[in-house]
Design a protein around this motif. Structure first.
Motif, PDB file in Angstrom:
ATOM      1  N   ALA A  88     -23.887 -63.079 -75.975  1.00 17.73           N
ATOM      2  CA  ALA A  88     -24.781 -62.045 -75.445  1.00 17.73           C
ATOM      3  C   ALA A  88     -25.939 -62.688 -74.677  1.00 17.73           C
ATOM      4  O   ALA A  88     -26.320 -62.209 -73.603  1.00 17.73           O
ATOM      5  CB  ALA A  88     -25.303 -61.158 -76.567  1.00 17.73           C
ATOM      6  N   VAL A  89     -26.483 -63.784 -75.207  1.00 20.68           N
ATOM      7  CA  VAL A  89     -27.562 -64.497 -74.513  1.00 20.68           C
ATOM      8  C   VAL A  89     -27.043 -65.079 -73.201  1.00 20.68           C
ATOM      9  O   VAL A  89     -27.698 -64.974 -72.153  1.00 20.68           O
ATOM     10  CB  VAL A  89     -28.164 -65.603 -75.404  1.00 20.68           C
ATOM     11  N   LYS A  90     -25.865 -65.685 -73.233  1.00 16.41           N
ATOM     12  CA  LYS A  90     -25.273 -66.226 -72.007  1.00 16.41           C
ATOM     13  C   LYS A  90     -25.054 -65.124 -70.983  1.00 16.41           C
ATOM     14  O   LYS A  90     -25.292 -65.319 -69.780  1.00 16.41           O
ATOM     15  CB  LYS A  90     -23.951 -66.931 -72.321  1.00 16.41           C
ATOM     16  N   ASN A  91     -24.613 -63.953 -71.438  1.00 12.51           N
ATOM     17  CA  ASN A  91     -24.416 -62.820 -70.529  1.00 12.51           C
ATOM     18  C   ASN A  91     -25.735 -62.378 -69.901  1.00 12.51           C
ATOM     19  O   ASN A  91     -25.784 -62.040 -68.719  1.00 12.51           O
ATOM     20  CB  ASN A  91     -23.764 -61.647 -71.263  1.00 12.51           C
ATOM     21  N   ALA A  92     -26.809 -62.396 -70.676  1.00 14.58           N
ATOM     22  CA  ALA A  92     -28.126 -62.027 -70.150  1.00 14.58           C
ATOM     23  C   ALA A  92     -28.537 -62.954 -69.009  1.00 14.58           C
ATOM     24  O   ALA A  92     -28.970 -62.507 -67.946  1.00 14.58           O
ATOM     25  CB  ALA A  92     -29.173 -62.074 -71.267  1.00 14.58           C
ATOM     26  N   VAL A 149     -31.724 -63.194 -59.594  1.00 16.33           N
ATOM     27  CA  VAL A 149     -32.917 -64.012 -59.804  1.00 16.33           C
ATOM     28  C   VAL A 149     -32.541 -65.481 -59.674  1.00 16.33           C
ATOM     29  O   VAL A 149     -31.559 -65.927 -60.260  1.00 16.33           O
ATOM     30  CB  VAL A 149     -33.511 -63.748 -61.215  1.00 16.33           C
ATOM     31  N   LYS A 150     -33.327 -66.215 -58.925  1.00 12.88           N
ATOM     32  CA  LYS A 150     -33.092 -67.653 -58.750  1.00 12.88           C
ATOM     33  C   LYS A 150     -34.140 -68.451 -59.515  1.00 12.88           C
ATOM     34  O   LYS A 150     -35.181 -67.930 -59.890  1.00 12.88           O
ATOM     35  CB  LYS A 150     -33.140 -68.025 -57.255  1.00 12.88           C
ATOM     36  N   ASN A 151     -33.883 -69.709 -59.741  1.00 13.81           N
ATOM     37  CA  ASN A 151     -34.812 -70.639 -60.386  1.00 13.81           C
ATOM     38  C   ASN A 151     -35.129 -70.271 -61.836  1.00 13.81           C
ATOM     39  O   ASN A 151     -36.254 -70.442 -62.289  1.00 13.81           O
ATOM     40  CB  ASN A 151     -36.122 -70.761 -59.583  1.00 13.81           C
ATOM     41  N   ILE A 152     -34.126 -69.776 -62.586  1.00 13.00           N
ATOM     42  CA  ILE A 152     -34.342 -69.467 -63.998  1.00 13.00           C
ATOM     43  C   ILE A 152     -34.646 -70.762 -64.739  1.00 13.00           C
ATOM     44  O   ILE A 152     -33.939 -71.761 -64.591  1.00 13.00           O
ATOM     45  CB  ILE A 152     -33.117 -68.750 -64.602  1.00 13.00           C
ATOM     46  N   LYS A 153     -35.706 -70.726 -65.540  1.00 11.79           N
ATOM     47  CA  LYS A 153     -36.146 -71.922 -66.262  1.00 11.79           C
ATOM     48  C   LYS A 153     -35.951 -71.825 -67.766  1.00 11.79           C
ATOM     49  O   LYS A 153     -35.759 -72.843 -68.435  1.00 11.79           O
ATOM     50  CB  LYS A 153     -37.630 -72.204 -65.970  1.00 11.79           C
ATOM     51  N   SER A 154     -36.009 -70.610 -68.347  1.00 11.15           N
ATOM     52  CA  SER A 154     -35.858 -70.505 -69.793  1.00 11.15           C
ATOM     53  C   SER A 154     -35.482 -69.086 -70.202  1.00 11.15           C
ATOM     54  O   SER A 154     -35.631 -68.135 -69.432  1.00 11.15           O
ATOM     55  CB  SER A 154     -37.148 -70.910 -70.509  1.00 11.15           C
ATOM     56  N   VAL A 155     -34.970 -68.981 -71.436  1.00 14.14           N
ATOM     57  CA  VAL A 155     -34.660 -67.679 -72.025  1.00 14.14           C
ATOM     58  C   VAL A 155     -35.211 -67.677 -73.444  1.00 14.14           C
ATOM     59  O   VAL A 155     -35.093 -68.671 -74.170  1.00 14.14           O
ATOM     60  CB  VAL A 155     -33.146 -67.367 -71.988  1.00 14.14           C
ATOM     61  N   TYR A 156     -35.845 -66.574 -73.819  1.00 11.44           N
ATOM     62  CA  TYR A 156     -36.404 -66.397 -75.151  1.00 11.44           C
ATOM     63  C   TYR A 156     -35.795 -65.134 -75.738  1.00 11.44           C
ATOM     64  O   TYR A 156     -35.911 -64.054 -75.139  1.00 11.44           O
ATOM     65  CB  TYR A 156     -37.929 -66.262 -75.058  1.00 11.44           C
ATOM     66  N   VAL A 157     -35.120 -65.255 -76.864  1.00 15.29           N
ATOM     67  CA  VAL A 157     -34.505 -64.094 -77.505  1.00 15.29           C
ATOM     68  C   VAL A 157     -35.575 -63.390 -78.335  1.00 15.29           C
ATOM     69  O   VAL A 157     -36.085 -63.941 -79.311  1.00 15.29           O
ATOM     70  CB  VAL A 157     -33.305 -64.495 -78.376  1.00 15.29           C
ATOM     71  N   LYS A 158     -35.919 -62.187 -77.910  1.00 11.25           N
ATOM     72  CA  LYS A 158     -36.963 -61.404 -78.558  1.00 11.25           C
ATOM     73  C   LYS A 158     -36.414 -60.618 -79.745  1.00 11.25           C
ATOM     74  O   LYS A 158     -37.082 -60.467 -80.764  1.00 11.25           O
ATOM     75  CB  LYS A 158     -37.571 -60.449 -77.524  1.00 11.25           C
ATOM     76  N   VAL A 165     -28.706 -58.417 -77.589  1.00  8.80           N
ATOM     77  CA  VAL A 165     -29.973 -59.149 -77.570  1.00  8.80           C
ATOM     78  C   VAL A 165     -30.912 -58.530 -76.550  1.00  8.80           C
ATOM     79  O   VAL A 165     -30.477 -57.975 -75.531  1.00  8.80           O
ATOM     80  CB  VAL A 165     -29.799 -60.654 -77.241  1.00  8.80           C
ATOM     81  N   THR A 166     -32.174 -58.601 -76.863  1.00  6.73           N
ATOM     82  CA  THR A 166     -33.230 -58.338 -75.892  1.00  6.73           C
ATOM     83  C   THR A 166     -33.839 -59.699 -75.615  1.00  6.73           C
ATOM     84  O   THR A 166     -34.267 -60.391 -76.545  1.00  6.73           O
ATOM     85  CB  THR A 166     -34.293 -57.382 -76.458  1.00  6.73           C
ATOM     86  N   ALA A 167     -33.821 -60.115 -74.360  1.00  6.95           N
ATOM     87  CA  ALA A 167     -34.243 -61.472 -74.010  1.00  6.95           C
ATOM     88  C   ALA A 167     -35.268 -61.464 -72.888  1.00  6.95           C
ATOM     89  O   ALA A 167     -35.218 -60.604 -71.999  1.00  6.95           O
ATOM     90  CB  ALA A 167     -33.037 -62.302 -73.583  1.00  6.95           C
ATOM     91  N   LYS A 168     -36.192 -62.403 -72.960  1.00  8.00           N
ATOM     92  CA  LYS A 168     -37.159 -62.614 -71.883  1.00  8.00           C
ATOM     93  C   LYS A 168     -36.689 -63.828 -71.084  1.00  8.00           C
ATOM     94  O   LYS A 168     -36.448 -64.895 -71.652  1.00  8.00           O
ATOM     95  CB  LYS A 168     -38.555 -62.858 -72.449  1.00  8.00           C
ATOM     96  N   ILE A 169     -36.549 -63.640 -69.799  1.00  3.61           N
ATOM     97  CA  ILE A 169     -36.074 -64.703 -68.911  1.00  3.61           C
ATOM     98  C   ILE A 169     -37.214 -65.102 -67.975  1.00  3.61           C
ATOM     99  O   ILE A 169     -37.810 -64.250 -67.318  1.00  3.61           O
ATOM    100  CB  ILE A 169     -34.833 -64.232 -68.119  1.00  3.61           C
ATOM    101  N   SER A 170     -37.518 -66.397 -67.959  1.00  7.62           N
ATOM    102  CA  SER A 170     -38.603 -66.928 -67.129  1.00  7.62           C
ATOM    103  C   SER A 170     -38.010 -67.629 -65.916  1.00  7.62           C
ATOM    104  O   SER A 170     -37.021 -68.355 -66.035  1.00  7.62           O
ATOM    105  CB  SER A 170     -39.435 -67.938 -67.923  1.00  7.62           C
ATOM    106  N   PHE A 171     -38.633 -67.412 -64.767  1.00  7.36           N
ATOM    107  CA  PHE A 171     -38.152 -68.072 -63.566  1.00  7.36           C
ATOM    108  C   PHE A 171     -39.320 -68.427 -62.654  1.00  7.36           C
ATOM    109  O   PHE A 171     -40.370 -67.797 -62.690  1.00  7.36           O
ATOM    110  CB  PHE A 171     -37.121 -67.216 -62.824  1.00  7.36           C
ATOM    111  N   LEU A 172     -39.112 -69.461 -61.867  1.00  5.97           N
ATOM    112  CA  LEU A 172     -40.108 -69.966 -60.948  1.00  5.97           C
ATOM    113  C   LEU A 172     -40.105 -69.125 -59.679  1.00  5.97           C
ATOM    114  O   LEU A 172     -39.040 -68.895 -59.091  1.00  5.97           O
ATOM    115  CB  LEU A 172     -39.806 -71.423 -60.603  1.00  5.97           C
ATOM    116  N   VAL A 173     -41.279 -68.656 -59.293  1.00  7.67           N
ATOM    117  CA  VAL A 173     -41.410 -67.897 -58.063  1.00  7.67           C
ATOM    118  C   VAL A 173     -41.766 -68.884 -56.949  1.00  7.67           C
ATOM    119  O   VAL A 173     -42.679 -69.699 -57.100  1.00  7.67           O
ATOM    120  CB  VAL A 173     -42.521 -66.836 -58.191  1.00  7.67           C
ATOM    121  N   ASN A 174     -41.021 -68.845 -55.856  1.00 15.80           N
ATOM    122  CA  ASN A 174     -41.291 -69.744 -54.738  1.00 15.80           C
ATOM    123  C   ASN A 174     -42.649 -69.449 -54.137  1.00 15.80           C
ATOM    124  O   ASN A 174     -42.992 -68.301 -53.896  1.00 15.80           O
ATOM    125  CB  ASN A 174     -40.228 -69.612 -53.648  1.00 15.80           C
ATOM    126  N   ASP A 175     -43.431 -70.523 -53.910  1.00 12.79           N
ATOM    127  CA  ASP A 175     -44.743 -70.313 -53.300  1.00 12.79           C
ATOM    128  C   ASP A 175     -44.755 -70.722 -51.857  1.00 12.79           C
ATOM    129  O   ASP A 175     -43.831 -71.143 -51.277  1.00 12.79           O
ATOM    130  CB  ASP A 175     -45.829 -71.046 -54.077  1.00 12.79           C
TER     131      ASP A 175
END
Length: 67
Positions: free
Chosen positions: A20-24, A32-41, A57-67
């Motif tokens: 389920a986490v892998k599917n998220a 979304v590009k540049n995913i850096k981490s996943v946190y299972v909430k 799962v409910t997951a928070k996915i963090s990604f880098l925003v291009n500057d």
């Protein structure tokens, strides 16, 4: 300066919480590009006839925003 953005997603699997986490991450990665981490909430399971039939799962996915 780098900026990290966080989104919250819900995903399921018929096989396991791990899948389920892998599917998220896979589904989020479609747009979304540049995913850096996943946190299972949160984790949950659907039960029928005393057997787990799906994992969620409910997951928070963090990604880098291009500057």
């Amino acid at each position: 300066m780098s900026v990290i953005k966080v989104i919250e997603v819900i995903a399921t699997s018929e096989n396991s919480f791990e899948e389920a986490v892998k599917n998220a991450v896979t589904e989020a990665g479609r747009t979304v590009k540049n995913i850096k981490s996943v946190y299972v909430k949160d984790m949950n399971g659907k039960v029928q006839d005393n057997k787990i039939v799906s994992y969620g799962v409910t997951a928070k996915i963090s990604f880098l925003v291009n500057d």
